[in-house]
Design an enzyme around this catalytic site. Sequence first.
Site, PDB file in Angstrom:
ATOM      1  N   GLU A 291       0.836  -1.214   0.000  1.00 55.49           N
ATOM      2  CA  GLU A 291       0.000   0.000   0.000  1.00 55.49           C
ATOM      3  C   GLU A 291       0.864   1.254   0.000  1.00 55.49           C
ATOM      4  O   GLU A 291       0.851   2.016   0.957  1.00 55.49           O
ATOM      5  CB  GLU A 291      -0.846   0.038   1.268  1.00 55.49           C
ATOM      6  CG  GLU A 291      -2.047  -0.832   1.239  1.00 55.49           C
ATOM      7  CD  GLU A 291      -2.736  -0.882   2.595  1.00 55.49           C
ATOM      8  OE1 GLU A 291      -3.856  -1.366   2.644  1.00 55.49           O
ATOM      9  OE2 GLU A 291      -2.134  -0.448   3.602  1.00 55.49           O
ATOM     10  N   PRO A 292       1.638   1.476  -1.041  1.00 60.50           N
ATOM     11  CA  PRO A 292       2.481   2.665  -1.045  1.00 60.50           C
ATOM     12  C   PRO A 292       1.676   3.926  -1.354  1.00 60.50           C
ATOM     13  O   PRO A 292       0.791   3.909  -2.208  1.00 60.50           O
ATOM     14  CB  PRO A 292       3.487   2.387  -2.162  1.00 60.50           C
ATOM     15  CG  PRO A 292       2.843   1.346  -3.020  1.00 60.50           C
ATOM     16  CD  PRO A 292       1.751   0.673  -2.254  1.00 60.50           C
ATOM     17  N   GLY A 293       1.957   4.980  -0.645  1.00 60.10           N
ATOM     18  CA  GLY A 293       1.339   6.276  -0.931  1.00 60.10           C
ATOM     19  C   GLY A 293       2.429   7.250  -1.345  1.00 60.10           C
ATOM     20  O   GLY A 293       2.560   7.616  -2.514  1.00 60.10           O
ATOM     21  N   ARG A 294       3.248   7.607  -0.363  1.00 64.07           N
ATOM     22  CA  ARG A 294       4.299   8.602  -0.570  1.00 64.07           C
ATOM     23  C   ARG A 294       5.200   8.269  -1.761  1.00 64.07           C
ATOM     24  O   ARG A 294       5.517   9.138  -2.576  1.00 64.07           O
ATOM     25  CB  ARG A 294       5.153   8.691   0.694  1.00 64.07           C
ATOM     26  CG  ARG A 294       6.164   9.825   0.684  1.00 64.07           C
ATOM     27  CD  ARG A 294       7.137   9.712   1.863  1.00 64.07           C
ATOM     28  NE  ARG A 294       6.499   9.441   3.112  1.00 64.07           N
ATOM     29  CZ  ARG A 294       6.085  10.372   3.988  1.00 64.07           C
ATOM     30  NH1 ARG A 294       6.278  11.640   3.719  1.00 64.07           N
ATOM     31  NH2 ARG A 294       5.506  10.019   5.111  1.00 64.07           N
ATOM     32  N   ARG A 331       3.758  20.105   6.267  1.00 66.84           N
ATOM     33  CA  ARG A 331       4.782  19.158   6.730  1.00 66.84           C
ATOM     34  C   ARG A 331       6.013  19.813   7.373  1.00 66.84           C
ATOM     35  O   ARG A 331       6.507  19.318   8.386  1.00 66.84           O
ATOM     36  CB  ARG A 331       5.173  18.185   5.611  1.00 66.84           C
ATOM     37  CG  ARG A 331       3.964  17.340   5.141  1.00 66.84           C
ATOM     38  CD  ARG A 331       4.340  16.178   4.238  1.00 66.84           C
ATOM     39  NE  ARG A 331       5.001  15.122   4.974  1.00 66.84           N
ATOM     40  CZ  ARG A 331       6.305  14.918   4.995  1.00 66.84           C
ATOM     41  NH1 ARG A 331       7.095  15.682   4.279  1.00 66.84           N
ATOM     42  NH2 ARG A 331       6.814  13.959   5.723  1.00 66.84           N
ATOM     43  N   TYR A 335       6.144  18.361  10.981  1.00 70.19           N
ATOM     44  CA  TYR A 335       7.128  17.274  11.159  1.00 70.19           C
ATOM     45  C   TYR A 335       8.572  17.754  11.020  1.00 70.19           C
ATOM     46  O   TYR A 335       9.476  16.939  10.921  1.00 70.19           O
ATOM     47  CB  TYR A 335       6.935  16.189  10.096  1.00 70.19           C
ATOM     48  CG  TYR A 335       5.541  15.658   9.919  1.00 70.19           C
ATOM     49  CD1 TYR A 335       4.895  14.960  10.940  1.00 70.19           C
ATOM     50  CD2 TYR A 335       4.876  15.805   8.699  1.00 70.19           C
ATOM     51  CE1 TYR A 335       3.627  14.449  10.748  1.00 70.19           C
ATOM     52  CE2 TYR A 335       3.605  15.289   8.507  1.00 70.19           C
ATOM     53  CZ  TYR A 335       2.985  14.621   9.539  1.00 70.19           C
ATOM     54  OH  TYR A 335       1.733  14.098   9.345  1.00 70.19           O
ATOM     55  N   CYS A 362      -0.194  33.647   9.237  1.00 71.07           N
ATOM     56  CA  CYS A 362       0.074  34.460  10.422  1.00 71.07           C
ATOM     57  C   CYS A 362       0.487  33.581  11.584  1.00 71.07           C
ATOM     58  O   CYS A 362      -0.298  33.331  12.505  1.00 71.07           O
ATOM     59  CB  CYS A 362      -1.155  35.280  10.775  1.00 71.07           C
ATOM     60  SG  CYS A 362      -1.365  36.581   9.593  1.00 71.07           S
ATOM     61  N   GLU A 363       1.687  33.084  11.501  1.00 70.60           N
ATOM     62  CA  GLU A 363       2.209  32.195  12.518  1.00 70.60           C
ATOM     63  C   GLU A 363       3.722  32.133  12.335  1.00 70.60           C
ATOM     64  O   GLU A 363       4.194  31.843  11.232  1.00 70.60           O
ATOM     65  CB  GLU A 363       1.571  30.807  12.322  1.00 70.60           C
ATOM     66  CG  GLU A 363       1.893  29.878  13.429  1.00 70.60           C
ATOM     67  CD  GLU A 363       0.839  28.771  13.599  1.00 70.60           C
ATOM     68  OE1 GLU A 363      -0.368  29.039  13.432  1.00 70.60           O
ATOM     69  OE2 GLU A 363       1.257  27.661  13.909  1.00 70.60           O
ATOM     70  N   TYR A 391       1.032  13.969   0.902  1.00 69.52           N
ATOM     71  CA  TYR A 391       0.640  14.618   2.157  1.00 69.52           C
ATOM     72  C   TYR A 391       0.874  16.133   2.127  1.00 69.52           C
ATOM     73  O   TYR A 391       1.126  16.735   3.160  1.00 69.52           O
ATOM     74  CB  TYR A 391       1.367  13.965   3.350  1.00 69.52           C
ATOM     75  CG  TYR A 391       1.206  12.465   3.370  1.00 69.52           C
ATOM     76  CD1 TYR A 391      -0.014  11.885   3.698  1.00 69.52           C
ATOM     77  CD2 TYR A 391       2.264  11.617   3.024  1.00 69.52           C
ATOM     78  CE1 TYR A 391      -0.176  10.508   3.696  1.00 69.52           C
ATOM     79  CE2 TYR A 391       2.106  10.230   3.017  1.00 69.52           C
ATOM     80  CZ  TYR A 391       0.888   9.700   3.352  1.00 69.52           C
ATOM     81  OH  TYR A 391       0.721   8.331   3.343  1.00 69.52           O
TER      82      TYR A 391
HETATM   83  N1  LLP Z   1      -1.171   1.897   4.566  1.00 69.83           N
HETATM   84  C1  LLP Z   1      -1.584   2.328   5.774  1.00 69.83           C
HETATM   85  C2  LLP Z   1      -2.457   1.485   6.578  1.00 69.83           C
HETATM   86  C3  LLP Z   1      -1.191   3.596   6.243  1.00 69.83           C
HETATM   87  O1  LLP Z   1      -1.594   4.006   7.440  1.00 69.83           O
HETATM   88  C4  LLP Z   1      -0.365   4.416   5.430  1.00 69.83           C
HETATM   89  C5  LLP Z   1       0.049   5.742   5.866  1.00 69.83           C
HETATM   90  C6  LLP Z   1       0.032   3.921   4.176  1.00 69.83           C
HETATM   91  C7  LLP Z   1      -0.388   2.653   3.783  1.00 69.83           C
HETATM   92  C8  LLP Z   1       0.892   4.701   3.229  1.00 69.83           C
HETATM   93  O2  LLP Z   1       2.143   4.995   3.736  1.00 69.83           O
HETATM   94  P1  LLP Z   1       3.233   5.716   2.798  1.00 69.83           P
HETATM   95  O3  LLP Z   1       3.624   4.717   1.728  1.00 69.83           O
HETATM   96  O4  LLP Z   1       2.601   6.908   2.212  1.00 69.83           O
HETATM   97  O5  LLP Z   1       4.348   6.041   3.693  1.00 69.83           O
HETATM   98  N2  LLP Z   1       1.051  12.621   7.071  1.00 69.83           N
HETATM   99  C9  LLP Z   1       2.301  11.895   7.274  1.00 69.83           C
HETATM  100  C10 LLP Z   1       2.220  10.477   6.781  1.00 69.83           C
HETATM  101  C11 LLP Z   1       1.128   9.681   7.465  1.00 69.83           C
HETATM  102  C12 LLP Z   1       1.052   8.273   6.938  1.00 69.83           C
HETATM  103  C13 LLP Z   1      -0.168   7.595   7.445  1.00 69.83           C
HETATM  104  N3  LLP Z   1      -0.352   6.265   6.961  1.00 69.83           N
HETATM  105  C14 LLP Z   1       3.413  12.651   6.559  1.00 69.83           C
HETATM  106  O6  LLP Z   1       3.142  13.662   5.919  1.00 69.83           O
HETATM  107  O7  LLP Z   1       4.576  12.257   6.646  1.00 69.83           O
END
Ligand code: LLP
Length: 436
Positions: A291-294, A331, A335, A362-363, A391
């Site tokens: 499940e890649p997002g980033r 971010r 972070y 304004c911060e 994100y």
């Molecule tokens: N699967 C599950 C169940 C997750 O909770 C997440 C991310 C992913 C997959 C995808 O992860 P990735 O491949 O994108 O790393 N807002 C934070 C990141 C929060 C990630 C939450 N879960 C940031 O900007 O770094």
Amino acid sequence: MNEQVQPSEINAAGHLTIGGVDTLELAEQFGTPLVVYDVAAIRDQIRRFKKVFEDNDVDYEVSYASKAFSSVAIYQVMKEEGAHTDVVSGGELTTAIKAGFPMDKVSFHGNNKSLAELKLAVDHHVGMIMLDNFHEIDLLNQVLEEADTSADVMLRITPGISAHAHKYDQTGQVDSKFGFDVDSGQADKALQKVLANPRLRMHGLHGHIGSQIFELEGFELAAKKLIDIAAHWQEAFGYTAEIVNVGGGFGIKYVASDKPLRPEQFVDAIVKTIKKTAQEKGLPLPEIWIEPGRSIVGPAGYNLYTVGSRKDVPGLKPYVTIDGGMGDNIRPALYQAKYETVLARDPQAKPVETVRLAGKYCESGDIMAEAQPLPATKAGDVLVTLDTGAYGYAMASNYNRNPRPAVVFAENGKASLVIKRESYADLIHLDLPYNG
Ligand code: LLP
């Protein structure tokens, strides 16, 4: 020399291009702040992930974690690429529905899915509901009874592995709000509860250890742990998992000092670990889902800003302010995330000073970079922050009642507006006068 800018991304005029489109033209046509995605880069990363599985000859799914960036257009691209997608809210699900994304390829995650969200998922025949807790099993059962139907489910477990990432990004350790705990027996209880319910078709288990992870070790440990649990389930309950979903979290390079492996190298190691462990445990090899997002949308995204005011105080680092900030990319403030930023008209220009790149919110904490090397800049110059695709827009807000930026997809030299810039009318359209 900025390592993240390839010579092929600079056109004859010396300007940075995205998907073959000049960034100055993008800024001119769509205004700033602007989010731009290089669609070919998104497709390429999905194909690289798929190739790892094909090369290892295993059954698989690449499920895009759309919390990283959710929009009708991105679900369309995922559909074209034959990817699955993971949604975590009724809102993301509704966006996928609007995009015509095939619902059988959707996984629904979340640690507190509401009754209404579960109803929406069941009504639309979402492919997989990732059960996270006992309350949710009861809610889903209620929805299924009312609709007199059944659902495909997997159990999200907490693998108990702490990845070396920013502490907010660690979701796999034991003390986590996500998933069923293993050592205390919760996961076993959940399995028995699901197996005893004829409305729930159990398919396997899921574990996600965190985000922006650079070390292979955490992934290998988690993959092994998931197979160990599957083997225990087979032995103790006669249940054989068909699918093991290892989540996402593959780290990407934001700045020169980041040295991650290529995302597909992480996946290759995970697949090999699962194959080996399953063989050792005498388990049939399950389908492997990621499940890649980033790693899919992060490097493909760019934020374009226009330089405005400047503040110079003798002895202090100057402040150069852009027309965006924490509202379009929280971010850095949230972070302490770091990015590379370049000048659109000359991305490889030699820096002449190090400035604080400030946002317009304004911060005092709205600083996009504490120490940003920049060539000489003046008001009106366009700056491009690299690798903002994950994100960034997804976490955008209307803080200070600033409208959220527009989003453009660029591919083969063509730019398409895929999310309109919010207008002031959009900002106030939910407001009602108080007649108390
Ligand atoms: N699967 C599950 C169940 C997750 O909770 C997440 C991310 C992913 C997959 C995808 O992860 P990735 O491949 O994108 O790393 N807002 C934070 C990141 C929060 C990630 C939450 N879960 C940031 O900007 O770094």
